[in-house]
Design an enzyme around this catalytic site. Structure first.
Site, PDB file in Angstrom:
ATOM      1  N   SER A  11      21.880  41.489  39.693  1.00 37.39           N
ATOM      2  CA  SER A  11      22.363  42.865  39.705  1.00 37.39           C
ATOM      3  C   SER A  11      22.516  43.428  38.296  1.00 37.39           C
ATOM      4  O   SER A  11      22.006  44.516  37.996  1.00 37.39           O
ATOM      5  CB  SER A  11      23.676  42.965  40.476  1.00 37.39           C
ATOM      6  N   ARG A  32      13.083  35.759  40.044  1.00 38.70           N
ATOM      7  CA  ARG A  32      12.855  34.389  40.501  1.00 38.70           C
ATOM      8  C   ARG A  32      11.961  34.352  41.741  1.00 38.70           C
ATOM      9  O   ARG A  32      11.331  33.331  42.015  1.00 38.70           O
ATOM     10  CB  ARG A  32      14.187  33.696  40.793  1.00 38.70           C
ATOM     11  N   GLY A 136      32.243  44.909  27.894  1.00 35.16           N
ATOM     12  CA  GLY A 136      32.947  46.145  28.214  1.00 35.16           C
ATOM     13  C   GLY A 136      33.070  46.349  29.709  1.00 35.16           C
ATOM     14  O   GLY A 136      32.659  45.500  30.504  1.00 35.16           O
ATOM     15  N   ALA A 140      28.135  46.793  37.474  1.00 31.42           N
ATOM     16  CA  ALA A 140      26.699  47.083  37.574  1.00 31.42           C
ATOM     17  C   ALA A 140      26.398  48.246  38.513  1.00 31.42           C
ATOM     18  O   ALA A 140      25.582  49.115  38.192  1.00 31.42           O
ATOM     19  CB  ALA A 140      25.954  45.822  38.021  1.00 31.42           C
ATOM     20  N   LYS A 191      38.786  37.661  30.980  1.00 28.91           N
ATOM     21  CA  LYS A 191      39.089  38.687  31.993  1.00 28.91           C
ATOM     22  C   LYS A 191      38.622  38.265  33.372  1.00 28.91           C
ATOM     23  O   LYS A 191      39.205  38.670  34.388  1.00 28.91           O
ATOM     24  CB  LYS A 191      38.501  40.033  31.586  1.00 28.91           C
ATOM     25  N   ASP A 244      37.448  46.160  29.796  1.00 25.85           N
ATOM     26  CA  ASP A 244      36.803  45.255  30.735  1.00 25.85           C
ATOM     27  C   ASP A 244      37.816  44.632  31.685  1.00 25.85           C
ATOM     28  O   ASP A 244      37.554  44.451  32.879  1.00 25.85           O
ATOM     29  CB  ASP A 244      36.062  44.166  29.946  1.00 25.85           C
ATOM     30  N   SER A 254      34.179  44.119  41.712  1.00 23.33           N
ATOM     31  CA  SER A 254      34.261  42.938  40.862  1.00 23.33           C
ATOM     32  C   SER A 254      34.157  41.664  41.694  1.00 23.33           C
ATOM     33  O   SER A 254      34.945  41.441  42.613  1.00 23.33           O
ATOM     34  CB  SER A 254      35.581  42.942  40.092  1.00 23.33           C
ATOM     35  N   ARG A 255      33.203  40.825  41.365  1.00 26.00           N
ATOM     36  CA  ARG A 255      33.045  39.563  42.093  1.00 26.00           C
ATOM     37  C   ARG A 255      34.274  38.681  41.952  1.00 26.00           C
ATOM     38  O   ARG A 255      34.698  38.020  42.911  1.00 26.00           O
ATOM     39  CB  ARG A 255      31.830  38.811  41.569  1.00 26.00           C
ATOM     40  N   GLU A 281      32.122  34.175  37.660  1.00 27.87           N
ATOM     41  CA  GLU A 281      32.147  33.350  36.446  1.00 27.87           C
ATOM     42  C   GLU A 281      33.525  32.753  36.156  1.00 27.87           C
ATOM     43  O   GLU A 281      33.618  31.696  35.551  1.00 27.87           O
ATOM     44  CB  GLU A 281      31.677  34.172  35.242  1.00 27.87           C
TER      45      GLU A 281
END
EC number: 1.1.1.94
Length: 335
Positions: A11, A32, A136, A140, A191, A244, A254-255, A281
């Site tokens: 993304s 991929r 920042g 996406a 973050k 951020d 936000s994942r 992450e």
């Protein structure tokens, strides 16, 4: 900086390819899957991540890095942090001797606790003047929809930062430069962990005071770690720090926040991992961040509680109780 290779077509990689194309660069996006590459070339869309966003005509796709990397002025890296070293080992021999590496990644390498720019320097054998970091409040999907936003381009070389800044300046994305690579990367990595905690609070039903307190104290421990590593404290008051952090902790896009919310509702780590296919992450970064903090003697209590929830099975409510029962002290303290 008129030719760019973006690896890979997730993304954020796809959106940044759009940004570069809108700014006038010829972009080769490495996917991929052949199906995704074909869709980008035929219909100018990434059907897996951004099916409703048309990519510029200047963006083309391939599944072969050897078609994208030779001759590229910018090599933009958007892969999970744990995969960077292995991927770059294969890709770096294909990159030209003057190309600038641009990191879109916000993580810390497990085992070494290295920042992504350090992994790039070590694996590709390039100096800091050929590396830039993008950080920042850059959700996406919002940038893909061309909502006005700002970002930071950090590099040890001012000329490199300015060159990348010019390559991604569009009517909807305003890039600023910063010489503090350490601070910008740490802000982006920590973050994600704090956003996991913010999601847990949301999942447990806590309100605005709780969220504001978490964000502020999360920023405090980010700043302590950054100061111990020589970062500029003011960086954490800027886009790569507070900006951020607020975006990632507050947005359902936000994942990491979404991942934490599921934990707060009672799901286990394995259950969330099975359900959420995109990388959060913070799940991978919390342990190497803690190892780095412990090595430097820096207190990171929120990060520690997130690690306990993830890897020791501590219920999120117990993590909150542990944080609230810590001995109170001054708001500002040295590391």
């Amino acid at each position: 900086m008129r030719r760019a290779a973006v690896l890979t077509a997730g993304s954020w990689g796809t959106v940044f390819a759009k940004v570069l194309g809108d700014a006038g660069a010829r972009v080769t996006l490495v996917a991929r899957d052949q199906e995704i590459a074909d869709a980008i070339n035929a219909r100018h869309v990434n059907p897996r991540y951004l099916a409703n966003v048309r990519l510029p005509d200047l963006v083309r796709a391939t599944i072969r890095p050897e078609q994208a990397l030779p001759g590229a002025d910018l090599v933009v890296l958007a892969v999970p942090s744990h995969a960077l070293r292995a991927c770059l080992t294969d890709w770096a021999p294909l990159v030209g001797s003057q190309a600038v590496y641009v990191s879109l990644m916000k993580g810390i390498e497990a085992g070494s606790s290295r920042r992504m720019s350090e992994v790039i320097a070590q694996t590709a054998g390039v100096g800091p003047e050929r590396i830039a970091v993008v950080s920042g409040p850059n959700l996406a999907r919002e940038i893909a929809a061309e909502h006005p936003a700002a970002t930071v381009i950090a590099s040890a070389s001012a000329s490199t930062a300015h060159a990348v800044q010019a390559a991604c300046w569009t009517p909807y994305l305003r890039p600023y430069t910063n010489g503090d690579v350490v601070g910008c990367e740490l802000g982006g990595a920590v973050k994600n962990v704090i956003a996991l905690a913010a999601g847990m609070l949301e999942g447990m039903g806590f309100g605005t005071n709780s969220q504001a307190s978490l964000i502020t104290r999360g920023l405090a421990e980010t700043t302590r770690l950054g100061a111990a590593l020589g970062a500029e404290p003011m960086t954490f008051a800027g886009l790569a720090g507070l900006g951020d952090l607020v975006a990632t902790c507050g947005s359902p896009l936000s994942r990491n926040r979404t991942f934490g919310e599921k934990l707060g509702r009672g799901m286990t780590l394995d259950q969330v991992l099975a359900q959420q296919h995109q990388v959060a992450e913070g799940v991978r970064s919390c342990r190497p961040l803690l190892a780095l903090a412990e090595r430097l003697g820096v207190s990171m209590p929120i990060t520690r509680q997130v690690e306990r929830v993830l890897y020791e099975g501590l219920p999120p409510l117990e993590a909150v109780k542990d944080l609230m029962s810590r001995e109170p002290g001054p708001e500002y303290r040295t590391p």
